[in-house]
Design an enzyme around this catalytic site. Structure first.
Site, PDB file in Angstrom:
ATOM      1  N   CYS A 105       0.816  -1.224   0.000  1.00 23.31           N
ATOM      2  CA  CYS A 105       0.000   0.000   0.000  1.00 23.31           C
ATOM      3  C   CYS A 105       0.844   1.267   0.000  1.00 23.31           C
ATOM      4  CB  CYS A 105      -0.939  -0.007   1.193  1.00 23.31           C
ATOM      5  SG  CYS A 105      -1.927  -1.498   1.251  1.00 23.31           S
ATOM      6  N   HIS A 244      -3.513   7.008   3.001  1.00 27.50           N
ATOM      7  CA  HIS A 244      -3.914   5.696   2.481  1.00 27.50           C
ATOM      8  C   HIS A 244      -5.273   5.345   3.072  1.00 27.50           C
ATOM      9  CE1 HIS A 244      -4.081   1.621   1.371  1.00 27.50           C
ATOM     10  NE2 HIS A 244      -3.644   1.112   2.499  1.00 27.50           N
ATOM     11  N   ASN A 274     -10.041  -0.222   0.260  1.00 22.66           N
ATOM     12  CA  ASN A 274      -8.574  -0.201   0.253  1.00 22.66           C
ATOM     13  C   ASN A 274      -8.079  -0.716  -1.104  1.00 22.66           C
ATOM     14  OD1 ASN A 274      -5.844  -0.662   0.591  1.00 22.66           O
ATOM     15  ND2 ASN A 274      -6.044  -1.614   2.611  1.00 22.66           N
TER      16      ASN A 274
HETATM   17  N1  COA Z   1     -18.013  -9.004   9.697  1.00 26.87           N
HETATM   18  C1  COA Z   1     -18.364  -9.322  10.947  1.00 26.87           C
HETATM   19  N2  COA Z   1     -17.485  -9.672  11.899  1.00 26.87           N
HETATM   20  C2  COA Z   1     -16.176  -9.686  11.559  1.00 26.87           C
HETATM   21  C3  COA Z   1     -15.743  -9.363  10.277  1.00 26.87           C
HETATM   22  C4  COA Z   1     -16.713  -9.022   9.326  1.00 26.87           C
HETATM   23  N3  COA Z   1     -16.385  -8.685   8.062  1.00 26.87           N
HETATM   24  N4  COA Z   1     -14.397  -9.443  10.255  1.00 26.87           N
HETATM   25  C5  COA Z   1     -14.005  -9.806  11.481  1.00 26.87           C
HETATM   26  N5  COA Z   1     -15.080  -9.964  12.270  1.00 26.87           N
HETATM   27  C6  COA Z   1     -15.127 -10.375  13.676  1.00 26.87           C
HETATM   28  C7  COA Z   1     -13.905 -11.129  14.095  1.00 26.87           C
HETATM   29  O1  COA Z   1     -14.009 -12.489  13.722  1.00 26.87           O
HETATM   30  C8  COA Z   1     -13.925 -10.930  15.588  1.00 26.87           C
HETATM   31  O2  COA Z   1     -14.822 -11.850  16.147  1.00 26.87           O
HETATM   32  P1  COA Z   1     -14.447 -12.651  17.481  1.00 26.87           P
HETATM   33  O3  COA Z   1     -14.247 -11.582  18.530  1.00 26.87           O
HETATM   34  O4  COA Z   1     -15.643 -13.499  17.693  1.00 26.87           O
HETATM   35  O5  COA Z   1     -13.195 -13.396  17.156  1.00 26.87           O
HETATM   36  C9  COA Z   1     -14.527  -9.546  15.752  1.00 26.87           C
HETATM   37  O6  COA Z   1     -15.154  -9.224  14.493  1.00 26.87           O
HETATM   38  C10 COA Z   1     -13.531  -8.479  16.099  1.00 26.87           C
HETATM   39  O7  COA Z   1     -12.400  -8.635  15.297  1.00 26.87           O
HETATM   40  P2  COA Z   1     -11.216  -7.640  15.393  1.00 26.87           P
HETATM   41  O8  COA Z   1     -10.128  -8.127  14.477  1.00 26.87           O
HETATM   42  O9  COA Z   1     -10.864  -7.334  16.804  1.00 26.87           O
HETATM   43  O10 COA Z   1     -11.886  -6.313  14.807  1.00 26.87           O
HETATM   44  P3  COA Z   1     -11.226  -4.931  14.560  1.00 26.87           P
HETATM   45  O11 COA Z   1     -11.999  -3.904  15.287  1.00 26.87           O
HETATM   46  O12 COA Z   1      -9.738  -4.970  14.741  1.00 26.87           O
HETATM   47  O13 COA Z   1     -11.514  -4.695  13.014  1.00 26.87           O
HETATM   48  C11 COA Z   1     -10.327  -4.834  10.947  1.00 26.87           C
HETATM   49  C12 COA Z   1     -10.996  -5.605  12.060  1.00 26.87           C
HETATM   50  C13 COA Z   1      -9.748  -5.820   9.949  1.00 26.87           C
HETATM   51  C14 COA Z   1     -11.374  -3.964  10.256  1.00 26.87           C
HETATM   52  C15 COA Z   1      -9.228  -3.940  11.550  1.00 26.87           C
HETATM   53  O14 COA Z   1      -8.412  -4.687  12.394  1.00 26.87           O
HETATM   54  C16 COA Z   1      -8.366  -3.303  10.511  1.00 26.87           C
HETATM   55  O15 COA Z   1      -8.819  -2.515   9.698  1.00 26.87           O
HETATM   56  N6  COA Z   1      -7.051  -3.569  10.547  1.00 26.87           N
HETATM   57  C17 COA Z   1      -6.135  -3.035   9.587  1.00 26.87           C
HETATM   58  C18 COA Z   1      -6.303  -3.762   8.318  1.00 26.87           C
HETATM   59  C19 COA Z   1      -5.690  -3.078   7.167  1.00 26.87           C
HETATM   60  O16 COA Z   1      -5.776  -1.881   7.016  1.00 26.87           O
HETATM   61  N7  COA Z   1      -5.071  -3.857   6.286  1.00 26.87           N
HETATM   62  C20 COA Z   1      -4.511  -3.395   5.112  1.00 26.87           C
HETATM   63  C21 COA Z   1      -3.198  -2.802   5.369  1.00 26.87           C
HETATM   64  S1  COA Z   1      -2.708  -1.802   4.046  1.00 26.87           S
END
Ligand code: COA
Length: 317
Positions: A105, A244, A274
């Site tokens: 990214c 980003h 993204n």
């Molecule tokens: N829909 C519903 N629930 C979802 C889900 C979805 N699409 N994706 C994940 N969950 C669930 C998980 O399984 C987890 O459940 P659990 O507690 O029963 O295990 C719960 O939601 C919380 O997950 P968590 O990972 O703590 O959520 P979060 O608040 O961190 O949000 C992201 C998840 C991926 C949105 C966030 O971590 C994020 O944006 N991270 C950066 C990712 C990124 O930018 N990547 C690209 C880099 S360039």
């Protein structure tokens, strides 16, 4: 600048039919409402060419005027030749050297910093930098942790040598390979070739979202502070921030730590999600075309991505 996104929309309600998720969850946790996905016969190079043609048009240059083509991507058409050579061929950019930059990214900003350095060194005078990604080709649409985040698109910039006191003021690049497995495609490279895996290869993008989140904020703040300081400015001097577009909460936390108000931050994450390397140049092109950017504005761009990589660039418009 120029950019291109495919016409096909993949909305949160479309994703509700593919995995166990909801529009409410995706919107509140990421800020994304929909993303654009390539048509069946649309390659990443086709998007790059469309963005490049728009950038050339707005710069008044022709393909043969470009002497260096840099393409940031992790989703090239082929492993060999490079995406840059594919784009060069399709554009007829006959006088250019062409190479890819693999920094996920942060790929476009790595390209921009490279263009700036080559121009300052006097080796090239007219550089095109493209960020392009067909992330739909490496996304597992049965994995709700990742498939809600990513989309396809391309953005392009023409960077030219000039004596004017405007343009790229400062850039910063950094990476930390120790965290590569936080966001990666485990199989299909030379360490675990697909031929040796009897069809069992993990060929889609895998991610530890919460760990990536923490690094992202820390790194974009660090990279932004560096370019602002190097320019002898303060965050208050920044007119516009083009980050980003990975997650609205990451953007909000970064802006808050930099003491840059969200009113100064350009957002299009709700519409495109993204798009990795393409994210910053699509956003920059959109905000310029919207008429919001004025002469002498100080624009801060910042990105982080798989690798891990992170980068910033400060430009005076
Ligand atoms: N829909 C519903 N629930 C979802 C889900 C979805 N699409 N994706 C994940 N969950 C669930 C998980 O399984 C987890 O459940 P659990 O507690 O029963 O295990 C719960 O939601 C919380 O997950 P968590 O990972 O703590 O959520 P979060 O608040 O961190 O949000 C992201 C998840 C991926 C949105 C966030 O971590 C994020 O944006 N991270 C950066 C990712 C990124 O930018 N990547 C690209 C880099 S360039």
């Amino acid at each position: 600048m120029g950019s291109y996104v495919p016409s096909r929309r993949l909305t949160n309600s479309d994703l509700e039919k593919l995995v166990e998720t909801s529009d409410e969850w995706i919107t509140s946790r990421t800020g994304i409402k929909e993303r654009r996905i390539c048509g069946e016969n649309e390659a990443a190079s086709d998007m790059a060419v469309a963005a490049a043609q728009r950038a050339l048009e707005s710069s008044g240059l022709k393909p043969e005027d470009i002497d260096l083509l840099l393409v940031g991507t992790v989703t090239p058409d082929f492993r060999l030749p490079s995406q840059a050579c594919m784009v060069q061929k399709k554009l007829g950019m006959v006088n250019a050297a062409a190479m890819d930059i693999v920094a996920a990214c942060a790929g476009f900003l790595h390209g921009l910093a490279t263009a700036d350095a080559y121009i300052k060194a006097g080796q090239f005078k007219r550089v095109m930098v493209i960020g392009v990604e067909k992330l739909s080709s490496i996304t597992d649409y049965t994995d709700r942790n990742t498939c809600v985040l990513f989309g396809d698109g391309a953005g392009a910039a023409v960077v030219v040598a000039s004596d004017e006191e405007r343009g790229i003021i400062s850039t910063f690049l950094k990476s930390d390979g120790r965290y590569g497995e936080l966001l990666w495609i485990p199989d299909g490279g030379t360490e675990r070739p697909l031929q040796s895996l009897n069809g069992q290869g993990r060929v889609y993008l895998e991610m530890n979202g919460s760990e990536v989140f923490k690094h992202a904020v820390r790194q974009m703040v660090e990279a932004s502070e560096k370019v602002i300081k190097e320019a002898g400015l303060t965050p208050a001097d920044v007119t516009l921030m083009v980050p980003h577009q990975a997650n609205i909460r990451i953007i909000q936390s970064t802006a808050k730590r930099l003491a840059i108000s969200m009113e100064k931050v350009y957002l299009n994450i709700d519409k495109v999600g993204n798009t990795s390397s393409a994210s910053v140049p699509i956003a920059l092109d959109e905000v310029i075309k919207s008429g919001r950017v004025k002469r002498d504005d100080i624009i801060l761009m910042t990105a982080f991505g798989g690798g891990l990589t992170w980068a910033s660039a400060l430009i005076k418009w």
